[in-house]
Design a protein around this motif. Sequence first.
Motif, short mmCIF file in Angstrom:
data_model
loop_
_atom_site.label_atom_id
_atom_site.label_comp_id
_atom_site.label_asym_id
_atom_site.label_seq_id
_atom_site.Cartn_x
_atom_site.Cartn_y
_atom_site.Cartn_z
N THR A 119 0.83 -1.23 -0.07
CA THR A 119 0.09 0.02 0.06
C THR A 119 0.90 1.45 0.02
O THR A 119 0.37 2.35 -0.41
N GLY A 120 1.95 1.18 0.33
CA GLY A 120 2.86 2.65 0.89
C GLY A 120 2.21 3.52 1.68
O GLY A 120 2.66 4.51 1.91
N SER A 121 1.45 2.63 2.63
CA SER A 121 0.82 3.65 3.62
C SER A 121 0.84 3.01 4.98
O SER A 121 0.48 1.72 5.31
N VAL A 122 1.48 3.52 5.88
CA VAL A 122 1.30 3.12 7.45
C VAL A 122 0.02 2.64 8.15
O VAL A 122 -0.18 1.58 8.40
N GLY A 123 -0.75 4.02 7.73
CA GLY A 123 -2.14 3.63 8.37
C GLY A 123 -2.95 2.34 7.69
O GLY A 123 -3.45 1.64 8.54
N ASP A 124 -2.88 2.30 6.39
CA ASP A 124 -3.40 1.19 5.71
C ASP A 124 -2.97 0.00 6.08
O ASP A 124 -3.66 -0.94 5.95
N ALA A 125 -1.63 -0.05 5.98
CA ALA A 125 -0.89 -1.21 6.61
C ALA A 125 -1.46 -1.97 7.96
O ALA A 125 -1.54 -2.93 8.05
N GLU A 126 -1.36 -0.83 8.67
CA GLU A 126 -1.79 -1.41 10.09
C GLU A 126 -3.41 -1.84 10.17
O GLU A 126 -3.64 -2.77 10.98
N ASP A 127 -4.06 -1.11 9.19
CA ASP A 127 -5.48 -1.53 9.10
C ASP A 127 -5.77 -2.85 8.70
O ASP A 127 -6.38 -3.67 9.05
N ILE A 128 -4.90 -3.14 7.71
CA ILE A 128 -5.00 -4.29 6.87
C ILE A 128 -4.49 -5.42 7.90
O ILE A 128 -5.17 -6.75 8.02
N VAL A 129 -3.41 -5.14 8.70
CA VAL A 129 -3.01 -6.33 9.64
C VAL A 129 -3.91 -6.44 10.61
O VAL A 129 -4.08 -7.82 10.93
N GLN A 130 -4.58 -5.47 11.07
CA GLN A 130 -5.71 -5.68 12.11
C GLN A 130 -7.00 -6.56 11.56
O GLN A 130 -7.36 -7.44 12.36
N ASP A 131 -7.25 -6.06 10.28
CA ASP A 131 -8.32 -7.01 9.75
C ASP A 131 -7.96 -8.03 9.52
O ASP A 131 -8.81 -9.27 9.91
N ALA A 132 -6.60 -8.79 9.30
CA ALA A 132 -6.29 -9.91 9.03
C ALA A 132 -6.28 -10.54 10.48
O ALA A 132 -6.70 -11.78 10.56
N MET A 133 -5.81 -10.00 11.56
CA MET A 133 -6.06 -10.89 12.65
C MET A 133 -7.35 -10.85 13.16
O MET A 133 -7.50 -12.13 13.97
N LEU A 134 -8.14 -9.98 13.06
CA LEU A 134 -9.62 -10.25 13.28
C LEU A 134 -10.24 -11.42 12.66
O LEU A 134 -11.01 -12.19 12.92
N GLY A 135 -9.86 -11.45 11.30
CA GLY A 135 -10.35 -12.82 10.47
C GLY A 135 -9.88 -13.99 11.17
O GLY A 135 -10.60 -14.80 11.19
N LEU A 136 -8.68 -14.09 11.62
CA LEU A 136 -7.97 -15.16 12.25
C LEU A 136 -8.96 -15.48 13.30
O LEU A 136 -9.38 -16.74 13.66
N VAL A 137 -9.34 -14.70 14.37
CA VAL A 137 -10.06 -14.79 15.72
C VAL A 137 -11.57 -15.46 15.21
O VAL A 137 -12.02 -16.54 15.75
N LYS A 138 -11.93 -14.79 14.27
CA LYS A 138 -13.32 -15.12 13.85
C LYS A 138 -13.51 -16.56 13.24
O LYS A 138 -14.48 -17.50 13.35
N ALA A 139 -12.51 -16.82 12.30
CA ALA A 139 -12.11 -18.13 11.75
C ALA A 139 -12.29 -19.37 12.90
O ALA A 139 -12.72 -20.25 12.92
N ARG A 140 -11.45 -19.00 13.92
CA ARG A 140 -11.25 -19.82 15.16
C ARG A 140 -12.62 -19.94 15.97
O ARG A 140 -12.87 -21.10 16.32
N ARG A 141 -13.27 -19.07 16.13
CA ARG A 141 -14.72 -19.08 16.81
C ARG A 141 -15.77 -19.77 16.04
O ARG A 141 -16.34 -20.31 16.68
N SER A 142 -15.47 -19.81 14.81
CA SER A 142 -16.46 -20.23 14.00
C SER A 142 -15.89 -21.95 13.83
O SER A 142 -16.88 -22.55 13.12
N GLY A 143 -15.03 -22.34 14.57
CA GLY A 143 -14.54 -23.69 14.28
C GLY A 143 -13.62 -24.05 13.14
O GLY A 143 -13.47 -25.32 12.84
#
Length: 306
Positions: A22-46
């Motif tokens: 992205t070339g953007s610090v803010g967007d990069a941080e948001d993308i990493v956070q979204d990926a982390m949340l996706g992992l949590v949701k995947a785990r919770r869904s089994g």
Amino acid sequence: MPDETVAAGYRPLLFSIAYGMTGSVGDAEDIVQDAMLGLVKARRSGTAVDNVKAYLTTAVTRLGINHLGSARVRRETYVGAWLPEPVVVPAGEPGPAEHAELADSLSMAFLVMLESLSPVERAVFMLREVFGYGYPEVAALVGRSEANCRQIFARSRQRIGTAGSTPRTLPARQTEAAELADRFFAAASGGDIEALLGLLAPDVVVIGDGGGKVQAFATPPTGRLQVARLFAGLFRRFEKIGVTVRPAWVNGRPGALFHDPEERVVAVMSLDLTDGAVHTVRSVVNPDKLGHLGPVSDIGLKPQDP
């Protein structure tokens, strides 16, 4: 080890991939956070996630590709030269963990070159060239065949050329670069044009990113004399309005962070060095790209001769 701790250990790598996309610090941080949340949701869904690194890296890569699809429209209407949001580590400080993977890999020059590639081309080229992933891994991350990824990489390398390589800088070279940068900023601060002339490459160029918010260069200044006079005049203005210059590493290159008298960020500058001389100066003054570094100044500094 708890899943959260394992996932957190991959943040430097994930941030680097997202930032390279992205070339953007803010967007990069948001993308990493979204990926982390996706992992949590995947785990919770089994959903069984056997390889946390692969899951998160894939998520970040594909989120980055999707992000670039919409960002390209904004880039096409960007006012003036585009530079990435700078990743800054003050001189003498190790900086946060996110910078570990960035040092000497994702320079501003490299990220600007990547702008000529499509989102998928950018992902393939960066994963292969910067992070050293094998073609089978790259194929899995971007959702393409291995043969297709080989073609994409070859095509991207041809488009970018040999300048697309990202050699690491040895510690000794880093010391030399820091010393040269110190001499450059000292000469500029002292208005010593003769000293500046001796530090600049014959074809030196200055690129400024104001994003239409702060006046930058309509035409990049080039050549020793023009650039030397520009910086002598610019630093005279710095002194008059109380702007301080602090050495820093900017995307793995020597540079400086500029603050106004109220300790607000005015600009970030990085230096590309070739054969012991300053070859390219990149200055980010667009306030939208400085907010992650702290409060941003409203001085509206104009990087040109007074």
